[in-house]
Motif scaffolding. Structure first.
Motif, PDB file in Angstrom:
ATOM      1  N   TRP A 179      93.461  30.317  50.912  1.00  0.00           N
ATOM      2  CA  TRP A 179      94.099  31.009  52.029  1.00  0.00           C
ATOM      3  C   TRP A 179      95.442  30.378  52.341  1.00  0.00           C
ATOM      4  N   ALA A 237      90.662  25.421  54.384  1.00  0.00           N
ATOM      5  CA  ALA A 237      90.648  26.825  53.953  1.00  0.00           C
ATOM      6  C   ALA A 237      91.720  27.074  52.899  1.00  0.00           C
ATOM      7  N   TRP A 261      92.212  37.319  56.960  1.00  0.00           N
ATOM      8  CA  TRP A 261      91.142  36.714  57.740  1.00  0.00           C
ATOM      9  C   TRP A 261      91.721  36.381  59.102  1.00  0.00           C
ATOM     10  N   ARG A 271      95.282  35.845  51.519  1.00  0.00           N
ATOM     11  CA  ARG A 271      95.250  35.380  50.132  1.00  0.00           C
ATOM     12  C   ARG A 271      95.373  36.587  49.217  1.00  0.00           C
ATOM     13  N   TYR A 280      90.716  24.761  49.427  1.00  0.00           N
ATOM     14  CA  TYR A 280      89.512  25.068  48.670  1.00  0.00           C
ATOM     15  C   TYR A 280      89.222  26.556  48.519  1.00  0.00           C
ATOM     16  N   GLN A 281      89.803  27.394  49.380  1.00  0.00           N
ATOM     17  CA  GLN A 281      89.507  28.821  49.319  1.00  0.00           C
ATOM     18  C   GLN A 281      90.724  29.679  49.020  1.00  0.00           C
TER      19      GLN A 281
END
Length: 60
Positions: free
Chosen positions: A32, A26, A6, A51, A29-30
């Motif tokens: 990355w 980021a 990203w 990720r 929670y995601q």
């Protein structure tokens, strides 16, 4: 290991704390992680996050 990436460009008007908070969210929670962060002479930040791609194997 395969990764997805990203790429972000963050304007110089964003504060350091705001950018840190955004990248922490980021990551937390995601999933990355920071691969690279560069700041050019104009103050613009270029960020590359990555990720792992998790592939499920079929057992059939």
């Amino acid at each position: 290991m395969e990764y997805e990436f990203w790429n972000l460009t963050i304007d110089r008007s964003k504060s350091r704390n705001a950018v840190c908070h955004m990248l922490t969210q980021a990551a937390e929670y995601q999933g990355w992680e920071l691969e690279r962060l560069r700041r050019d002479v104009t103050g613009k930040r270029t960020v590359r996050l990555r990720r792992k791609i998790i592939r499920l194997r079929s057992t059939l």
